[in-house]
Design a protein around this motif. Structure first.
Motif, PDB file in Angstrom:
ATOM      1  N   THR A  54       0.837  -1.200   0.000  1.00  0.00           N
ATOM      2  CA  THR A  54       0.000   0.000   0.000  1.00  0.00           C
ATOM      3  C   THR A  54       0.870   1.247   0.000  1.00  0.00           C
ATOM      4  OG1 THR A  54      -1.696  -1.228   1.229  1.00  0.00           O
ATOM      5  CG2 THR A  54      -1.916   1.176   1.169  1.00  0.00           C
ATOM      6  N   THR A  57       2.093   1.845  -3.484  1.00  0.00           N
ATOM      7  CA  THR A  57       1.015   2.385  -4.321  1.00  0.00           C
ATOM      8  C   THR A  57       0.801   3.866  -4.016  1.00  0.00           C
ATOM      9  OG1 THR A  57      -0.050   0.221  -4.449  1.00  0.00           O
ATOM     10  CG2 THR A  57      -1.426   2.131  -4.946  1.00  0.00           C
ATOM     11  N   ARG A  60       3.655   5.849  -5.405  1.00  0.00           N
ATOM     12  CA  ARG A  60       3.632   5.881  -6.870  1.00  0.00           C
ATOM     13  C   ARG A  60       2.639   6.911  -7.405  1.00  0.00           C
ATOM     14  NH1 ARG A  60       1.229   1.178 -10.751  1.00  0.00           N
ATOM     15  NH2 ARG A  60       1.380   2.350 -12.692  1.00  0.00           N
ATOM     16  N   PHE A  61       1.473   7.003  -6.755  1.00  0.00           N
ATOM     17  CA  PHE A  61       0.401   7.833  -7.298  1.00  0.00           C
ATOM     18  C   PHE A  61       0.302   9.231  -6.678  1.00  0.00           C
ATOM     19  CE2 PHE A  61      -1.005   3.538  -8.494  1.00  0.00           C
ATOM     20  CZ  PHE A  61      -1.225   3.746  -9.851  1.00  0.00           C
ATOM     21  N   GLY A 135      -7.222  -4.318  -1.594  1.00  0.00           N
ATOM     22  CA  GLY A 135      -6.083  -3.716  -2.268  1.00  0.00           C
ATOM     23  C   GLY A 135      -5.428  -4.733  -3.183  1.00  0.00           C
ATOM     24  N   ASN A 148      -3.232  -6.656  -7.987  1.00  0.00           N
ATOM     25  CA  ASN A 148      -3.268  -5.464  -7.145  1.00  0.00           C
ATOM     26  C   ASN A 148      -4.392  -4.594  -7.704  1.00  0.00           C
ATOM     27  OD1 ASN A 148      -2.884  -2.953  -5.910  1.00  0.00           O
ATOM     28  ND2 ASN A 148      -0.666  -3.230  -5.770  1.00  0.00           N
ATOM     29  N   ASP A 151      -4.064  -0.658  -7.272  1.00  0.00           N
ATOM     30  CA  ASP A 151      -3.134  -0.084  -8.240  1.00  0.00           C
ATOM     31  C   ASP A 151      -3.773  -0.033  -9.632  1.00  0.00           C
ATOM     32  OD1 ASP A 151      -0.763  -0.156 -10.232  1.00  0.00           O
ATOM     33  OD2 ASP A 151       0.235   0.202  -8.312  1.00  0.00           O
ATOM     34  N   GLN A 152      -4.450  -1.110 -10.016  1.00  0.00           N
ATOM     35  CA  GLN A 152      -5.097  -1.175 -11.333  1.00  0.00           C
ATOM     36  C   GLN A 152      -6.179  -0.117 -11.461  1.00  0.00           C
ATOM     37  OE1 GLN A 152      -6.698  -5.027 -12.463  1.00  0.00           O
ATOM     38  NE2 GLN A 152      -8.038  -4.104 -13.976  1.00  0.00           N
ATOM     39  N   SER A 155      -4.596   3.347 -11.804  1.00  0.00           N
ATOM     40  CA  SER A 155      -3.973   3.475 -13.127  1.00  0.00           C
ATOM     41  C   SER A 155      -5.024   3.747 -14.195  1.00  0.00           C
ATOM     42  CB  SER A 155      -3.199   2.204 -13.488  1.00  0.00           C
ATOM     43  OG  SER A 155      -2.108   2.010 -12.624  1.00  0.00           O
TER      44      SER A 155
END
Length: 193
Positions: A54, A57, A60-61, A135, A148, A151-152, A155
Motif C-alpha cells: 500500500t 502504491t 507511486r500515485f 487492495g 493489485n 493499483d489497477q 492506473s
C-alpha cells in the motif's frame, strides 16, 4: 440500501482526529484528483502484511494527485492494540505516506459500510465512489499476490478510463465493533460480489 456504499455514491463527510495532532475532514483533501480512503487498524495481519505494498502504491500515485487516508474504527475494548496511542506509535515508527485518522465512535465506518481491515474506497474528483474492496488478492502474504486491484483502479482512472473491476470483496479481519464479539458483523453486511 446495502451496508457498504454503492458505486457512484458520494463520499460521506467526516471530521476526525489524526495521529499528527490535527483534525481532518473530507474537505481537507479537496485538492486531490483521486481520494483513497482505507479502513485499517494497528494489529490485523492482513493490514500489517500488505502495508508496504500500500505504501508503494501511495508513493507511486501521490505525484499524480492521489491522496491516501487511513481510518481506524476498531473498538479498543475489543482489541486494545487499536488504541489511538498505538496508532501514534505505529505512525512514528513506520512514517506511512497517509493521514491516519481515529473513528472512535465508529460512525464513519458505518457511514461507509466498512467490512474488513483493510477495506479500500476510491473516489473520483467529484468524490463519487469508483472502486471499493481489497487492495491486493493476498494481503496477509504479499509474496503470493497475483493481482493489485487498487493499483489497477488508480492506473485506469488516471488514464481517463473506467475501472474494469469496480468492486471486489475486501480480504482481512472484520471491523471490531464496540460491545460485540470480535467476529461479529452487522446483519446487513455481506459480500460485495
Amino acid at each position: 440500501m446495502s451496508f457498504t456504499l454503492a458505486i457512484g455514491a458520494a463520499a460521506p463527510e467526516f471530521t476526525l482526529p489524526a495521529t499528527d495532532g490535527k483534525n481532518y475532514s473530507l474537505h481537507s483533501f479537496d485538492q486531490a484528483k483521486l481520494l483513497v480512503i482505507a479502513f485499517t487498524c494497528n494489529h490485523c495481519p492482513y493490514v500489517v502484511g500488505s502495508d508496504e505494498v500500500t505504501r508503494a502504491t501511495a508513493d507511486r500515485f501521490r505525484p499524480q494527485g492521489v491522496s491516501f487516508v487511513a481510518i481506524n474504527s476498531n473498538s479498543v475494548h475489543t482489541h486494545p492494540d487499536d488504541s489511538f496511542e498505538h496508532m501514534v506509535e505505529r505512525m512514528n515508527k513506520h512514517n506511512f505516506p497517509w493521514v491516519y485518522l481515529h473513528d472512535e465512535s465508529q460512525e464513519i465506518a458505518k457511514a461507509y459500510g466498512a467490512l474488513r481491515t483493510p477495506h479500500f474506497y476510491v473516489f473520483d474528483q467529484q468524490r463519487k465512489l469508483v472502486y471499493t474492496g481489497r487492495g491486493v488478492d493476498s494481503p496477509r502474504d504479499t509474496s503470493k499476490m497475483t493481482t493489485n486491484e487498487l493499483d489497477q483502479a488508480l492506473s485506469e482512472l488516471l488514464a481517463g478510463k473506467a475501472v474494469t473491476t469496480p468492486m471486489t470483496n475486501p480480504i482481512g479481519c472484520n471491523v471490531k465493533w464496540d460491545g460485540q464479539d470480535a467476529h461479529w458483523m452487522p446483519a446487513d453486511a455481506c459480500d460485495l460480489v
